[in-house]
Design an enzyme around this catalytic site. Structure first.
Site, PDB file in Angstrom:
ATOM      1  N   GLY A 117      18.752   2.183  -1.560  1.00 21.16           N
ATOM      2  CA  GLY A 117      18.325   3.108  -0.515  1.00 21.16           C
ATOM      3  C   GLY A 117      17.306   2.550   0.442  1.00 21.16           C
ATOM      4  N   ASN A 168      23.740   1.325  -1.371  1.00 21.09           N
ATOM      5  CA  ASN A 168      23.455   1.879  -0.049  1.00 21.09           C
ATOM      6  C   ASN A 168      24.793   2.205   0.617  1.00 21.09           C
ATOM      7  OD1 ASN A 168      22.669   2.317   2.674  1.00 21.09           O
ATOM      8  ND2 ASN A 168      20.915   0.963   2.407  1.00 21.09           N
ATOM      9  N   HIS A 173       3.645   1.144  -0.606  1.00 22.62           N
ATOM     10  CA  HIS A 173       3.144   1.705   0.653  1.00 22.62           C
ATOM     11  C   HIS A 173       2.247   2.912   0.439  1.00 22.62           C
ATOM     12  CE1 HIS A 173       6.882  -0.242   2.676  1.00 22.62           C
ATOM     13  NE2 HIS A 173       5.930  -1.123   2.438  1.00 22.62           N
ATOM     14  N   CYS A 224     -10.888   8.268   2.542  1.00 21.73           N
ATOM     15  CA  CYS A 224     -11.808   8.168   3.679  1.00 21.73           C
ATOM     16  C   CYS A 224     -11.317   7.049   4.601  1.00 21.73           C
ATOM     17  CB  CYS A 224     -13.219   7.849   3.175  1.00 21.73           C
ATOM     18  SG  CYS A 224     -14.365   7.440   4.488  1.00 21.73           S
ATOM     19  N   GLN A 278       9.015   1.692  -1.973  1.00 20.15           N
ATOM     20  CA  GLN A 278       8.422   1.746  -0.636  1.00 20.15           C
ATOM     21  C   GLN A 278       8.106   3.204  -0.284  1.00 20.15           C
ATOM     22  OE1 GLN A 278      10.674  -1.026   2.265  1.00 20.15           O
ATOM     23  NE2 GLN A 278      12.189  -0.448   0.722  1.00 20.15           N
ATOM     24  N   ASN A 279       8.599   4.123  -1.098  1.00 18.69           N
ATOM     25  CA  ASN A 279       8.460   5.539  -0.785  1.00 18.69           C
ATOM     26  C   ASN A 279       7.064   6.027  -1.104  1.00 18.69           C
ATOM     27  OD1 ASN A 279      11.147   5.361  -0.124  1.00 18.69           O
ATOM     28  ND2 ASN A 279      11.865   6.208  -2.062  1.00 18.69           N
ATOM     29  N   VAL A 280       6.646   6.997  -0.332  1.00 21.78           N
ATOM     30  CA  VAL A 280       5.278   7.522  -0.479  1.00 21.78           C
ATOM     31  C   VAL A 280       5.319   8.974  -0.969  1.00 21.78           C
ATOM     32  CG1 VAL A 280       4.379   5.998   1.317  1.00 21.78           C
ATOM     33  CG2 VAL A 280       5.233   8.265   1.967  1.00 21.78           C
ATOM     34  N   ALA A 323      22.864   6.809  -3.710  1.00 22.77           N
ATOM     35  CA  ALA A 323      22.130   6.485  -4.944  1.00 22.77           C
ATOM     36  C   ALA A 323      22.298   7.589  -5.983  1.00 22.77           C
ATOM     37  CB  ALA A 323      20.655   6.301  -4.611  1.00 22.77           C
ATOM     38  N   CYS A 357     -14.740  13.121   5.803  1.00 20.83           N
ATOM     39  CA  CYS A 357     -15.188  12.685   4.491  1.00 20.83           C
ATOM     40  C   CYS A 357     -16.529  13.355   4.154  1.00 20.83           C
ATOM     41  CB  CYS A 357     -15.345  11.156   4.499  1.00 20.83           C
ATOM     42  SG  CYS A 357     -16.157  10.505   3.030  1.00 20.83           S
TER      43      CYS A 357
HETATM   44  C1  BV8 Z   1       2.086  -6.093   6.926  1.00 21.73           C
HETATM   45  C2  BV8 Z   1       4.084   4.215   4.748  1.00 21.73           C
HETATM   46  C3  BV8 Z   1       0.576  -7.876   7.199  1.00 21.73           C
HETATM   47  C4  BV8 Z   1       3.739   5.050   5.941  1.00 21.73           C
HETATM   48  C5  BV8 Z   1       5.526   2.418   5.562  1.00 21.73           C
HETATM   49  C6  BV8 Z   1       3.971  -6.693  14.323  1.00 21.73           C
HETATM   50  C7  BV8 Z   1       2.686  -6.209  14.107  1.00 21.73           C
HETATM   51  C8  BV8 Z   1       2.258  -5.837  12.834  1.00 21.73           C
HETATM   52  C9  BV8 Z   1       3.119  -5.955  11.783  1.00 21.73           C
HETATM   53  C10 BV8 Z   1       4.393  -6.427  12.020  1.00 21.73           C
HETATM   54  C11 BV8 Z   1       4.822  -6.802  13.266  1.00 21.73           C
HETATM   55  N1  BV8 Z   1       6.117  -7.219  13.161  1.00 21.73           N
HETATM   56  C12 BV8 Z   1       6.505  -7.114  11.888  1.00 21.73           C
HETATM   57  C13 BV8 Z   1       5.478  -6.647  11.180  1.00 21.73           C
HETATM   58  C14 BV8 Z   1       5.466  -6.403   9.801  1.00 21.73           C
HETATM   59  C15 BV8 Z   1       5.725  -4.915   9.599  1.00 21.73           C
HETATM   60  C16 BV8 Z   1       7.225  -4.675   9.610  1.00 21.73           C
HETATM   61  O1  BV8 Z   1       7.864  -4.962   8.637  1.00 21.73           O
HETATM   62  N2  BV8 Z   1       7.785  -4.187  10.719  1.00 21.73           N
HETATM   63  C17 BV8 Z   1       9.227  -3.999  10.742  1.00 21.73           C
HETATM   64  C18 BV8 Z   1       9.560  -2.747  11.500  1.00 21.73           C
HETATM   65  C19 BV8 Z   1       9.858  -5.247  11.309  1.00 21.73           C
HETATM   66  N3  BV8 Z   1       5.187  -4.637   8.303  1.00 21.73           N
HETATM   67  C20 BV8 Z   1       3.935  -4.206   8.191  1.00 21.73           C
HETATM   68  O2  BV8 Z   1       3.229  -3.935   9.128  1.00 21.73           O
HETATM   69  C21 BV8 Z   1       3.433  -4.127   6.775  1.00 21.73           C
HETATM   70  N4  BV8 Z   1       2.180  -4.784   6.689  1.00 21.73           N
HETATM   71  O3  BV8 Z   1       3.006  -6.793   7.239  1.00 21.73           O
HETATM   72  O4  BV8 Z   1       0.799  -6.558   6.792  1.00 21.73           O
HETATM   73  C22 BV8 Z   1       0.300  -7.830   8.665  1.00 21.73           C
HETATM   74  C23 BV8 Z   1      -0.867  -7.232   9.090  1.00 21.73           C
HETATM   75  C24 BV8 Z   1      -1.157  -7.238  10.454  1.00 21.73           C
HETATM   76  C25 BV8 Z   1      -0.294  -7.848  11.358  1.00 21.73           C
HETATM   77  C26 BV8 Z   1       0.901  -8.425  10.912  1.00 21.73           C
HETATM   78  C27 BV8 Z   1       1.212  -8.399   9.567  1.00 21.73           C
HETATM   79  C28 BV8 Z   1       3.261  -2.680   6.364  1.00 21.73           C
HETATM   80  C29 BV8 Z   1       4.607  -2.028   6.223  1.00 21.73           C
HETATM   81  C30 BV8 Z   1       4.444  -0.658   5.584  1.00 21.73           C
HETATM   82  C31 BV8 Z   1       4.591   0.403   6.626  1.00 21.73           C
HETATM   83  N5  BV8 Z   1       4.505   1.723   5.994  1.00 21.73           N
HETATM   84  N6  BV8 Z   1       5.378   3.598   4.930  1.00 21.73           N
HETATM   85  C32 BV8 Z   1       4.573   6.287   6.019  1.00 21.73           C
HETATM   86  O5  BV8 Z   1       5.527   6.450   5.231  1.00 21.73           O
HETATM   87  O6  BV8 Z   1       4.266   7.111   6.885  1.00 21.73           O
HETATM   88  S1  BV8 Z   1       7.078   1.773   5.740  1.00 21.73           S
HETATM   89  C33 BV8 Z   1       8.113   3.091   5.942  1.00 21.73           C
HETATM   90  O7  BV8 Z   1       9.254   2.572   6.542  1.00 21.73           O
HETATM   91  C34 BV8 Z   1       8.589   3.689   4.669  1.00 21.73           C
HETATM   92  O8  BV8 Z   1       7.658   3.640   3.630  1.00 21.73           O
HETATM   93  C35 BV8 Z   1       9.764   2.845   4.314  1.00 21.73           C
HETATM   94  O9  BV8 Z   1       9.388   1.879   3.405  1.00 21.73           O
HETATM   95  C36 BV8 Z   1      10.072   2.155   5.573  1.00 21.73           C
HETATM   96  C37 BV8 Z   1      11.460   2.518   5.979  1.00 21.73           C
HETATM   97  O10 BV8 Z   1      12.262   1.712   5.182  1.00 21.73           O
HETATM   98  P1  BV8 Z   1      13.284   2.368   4.148  1.00 21.73           P
HETATM   99  O11 BV8 Z   1      12.552   2.887   2.993  1.00 21.73           O
HETATM  100  O12 BV8 Z   1      14.285   1.323   3.936  1.00 21.73           O
HETATM  101  O13 BV8 Z   1      13.887   3.607   4.857  1.00 21.73           O
HETATM  102  P2  BV8 Z   1      14.856   3.593   6.057  1.00 21.73           P
HETATM  103  O14 BV8 Z   1      14.813   4.939   6.631  1.00 21.73           O
HETATM  104  O15 BV8 Z   1      14.548   2.406   6.921  1.00 21.73           O
HETATM  105  O16 BV8 Z   1      16.298   3.300   5.431  1.00 21.73           O
HETATM  106  C38 BV8 Z   1      16.852   4.238   4.566  1.00 21.73           C
HETATM  107  C39 BV8 Z   1      18.063   3.547   3.972  1.00 21.73           C
HETATM  108  O17 BV8 Z   1      18.630   4.434   3.016  1.00 21.73           O
HETATM  109  C40 BV8 Z   1      19.159   3.242   4.997  1.00 21.73           C
HETATM  110  O18 BV8 Z   1      19.615   1.917   4.821  1.00 21.73           O
HETATM  111  C41 BV8 Z   1      20.265   4.241   4.631  1.00 21.73           C
HETATM  112  O19 BV8 Z   1      21.556   3.694   4.835  1.00 21.73           O
HETATM  113  C42 BV8 Z   1      20.020   4.448   3.169  1.00 21.73           C
HETATM  114  N7  BV8 Z   1      20.467   5.722   2.628  1.00 21.73           N
HETATM  115  C43 BV8 Z   1      20.555   6.924   3.246  1.00 21.73           C
HETATM  116  N8  BV8 Z   1      20.979   7.856   2.355  1.00 21.73           N
HETATM  117  C44 BV8 Z   1      21.138   7.228   1.166  1.00 21.73           C
HETATM  118  C45 BV8 Z   1      20.804   5.878   1.334  1.00 21.73           C
HETATM  119  N9  BV8 Z   1      20.846   4.990   0.321  1.00 21.73           N
HETATM  120  C46 BV8 Z   1      21.251   5.451  -0.882  1.00 21.73           C
HETATM  121  N10 BV8 Z   1      21.584   6.739  -1.124  1.00 21.73           N
HETATM  122  C47 BV8 Z   1      21.537   7.644  -0.129  1.00 21.73           C
HETATM  123  N11 BV8 Z   1      21.870   8.920  -0.375  1.00 21.73           N
END
Ligand code: BV8
Length: 258
Positions: A189, A215, A121, A129, A103-105, A233, A149
């Protein structure tokens, strides 16, 4: 006290032909890249990433969104892959069929040496563009932010998937089939909140895979998986590789990927 790695997990991983791994921001945390849920620092502390990473934020304030990504691009460019990244690169060489789904970018998995990788992602280091989505590698110097662009004059944007945008079809299809076909699935993670990525471990579970979460925190996934390694991790992944395939864990760059 270091939590031990269950023998049943080691045996399952050693016997696995197909392994799929889903990584989230936590894998890059030990490289100094802030996770999505951590409070952002400095200027960005006042903004919620989920608000900024959206098409509406870009429409409303393209300059602010572009500058946020420019700050993050600088961060990830300075960051180095950590032992967790290198352990996953080593695992890819040790498993007959290995698929890394991230999921990381931040591009750190590629820099650590992983090749069979799905970027669900997108990638913050690629620019496209905003009108037709075609990648743009260079544009004339300009004071304007965001730059435009060179082909059509629309704003440029990062090649990442924003909330509300669909994931790249090919990437998602590859990830789903890897999750359904694997013998062992590791979720590392990730807070297991963002969809559709968060459904992949459950796909694997339903298909009969041995599922593992690495995690330090509990997540909505924790109660479903067979094994939870509750720690960082960067510590558990090298230990898991070393215990499963003694004498092989890579904690440094096999080759320097620039
Ligand atoms: C989609 C790129 C179909 C950008 C990212 C209402 C309207 C529209 C959509 C939705 C809606 N309700 C729900 C949705 C779906 C939505 C969604 O899931 N929302 C969530 C909040 C409920 N998803 C989407 O919109 C996706 N598209 O569904 O399309 C659609 C279309 C239209 C309408 C409806 C549906 C697109 C999702 C992609 C978003 N883009 N990234 C950017 O990076 O700027 S996601 C972004 O957040 C990151 O890429 C990452 O993936 C995500 C965060 O998640 P994690 O990676 O898990 O990171 P996080 O910080 O949350 O957690 C870190 C974890 O690591 C923690 O648990 C922590 O304990 C742990 N940790 C910490 N240290 C360590 C560790 N683990 C191990 N070792 C360590 N040392």
């Amino acid at each position: 006290m270091q939590e031990s790695i269950p023998e049943a997990l080691v045996n399952a991983l050693r016997a696995a032909r197909k392994v799929a791994v889903l990584t989230g921001a936590g894998v890059s945390a030990e490289s100094g890249v802030p996770t999505f849920r951590e409070a952002q620092t400095g200027l960005w502390a006042q903004y919620d990433p989920q608000e900024l990473a959206t098409p509406s934020a870009f429409r409303r304030n393209p300059r602010l969104v572009w500058e946020w990504y420019a700050w993050r691009r600088e961060l990830v460019t300075q960051a180095q892959p950590n032992p967790g990244h290198f352990a996953l690169a080593a695992m890819e060489q040790l498993v007959p069929e290995f698929t890394l789904i991230t999921q990381n970018v931040d591009g750190l998995h590629a820099r650590a040496g992983n090749q069979n990788m799905v970027e669900l992602h997108g990638n913050i280091l690629r620019i496209k563009c905003s009108a037709d989505g075609r990648l743009v590698t260079d544009w004339p110097p300009t004071e304007e932010v965001p730059p435009r662009c060179p082909q059509c004059g629309s704003y440029l944007r990062p090649d990442v998937v924003w909330f509300g945008e669909n994931l790249p079809y090919e990437a998602l299809a590859t990830a789903v089939s890897a999750a359904r076909a694997c013998d062992v699935f590791l979720a590392v993670g990730t807070s297991a909140i963002v969809q559709p990525a968060a459904s992949l471990p459950l796909e694997a579970l339903q298909a009969g895979a041995v599922t593992v979460e690495i995690n330090p925190q509990t997540t909505p996934l924790s109660r479903h998986v067979a094994f939870v390694l509750a720690g960082p991790a960067g510590e558990f992944l090298p230990r898991l590789v070393e215990t499963t395939w003694p004498g092989t864990a890579a904690t440094g760059p096999a080759e320097i990927f620039t």
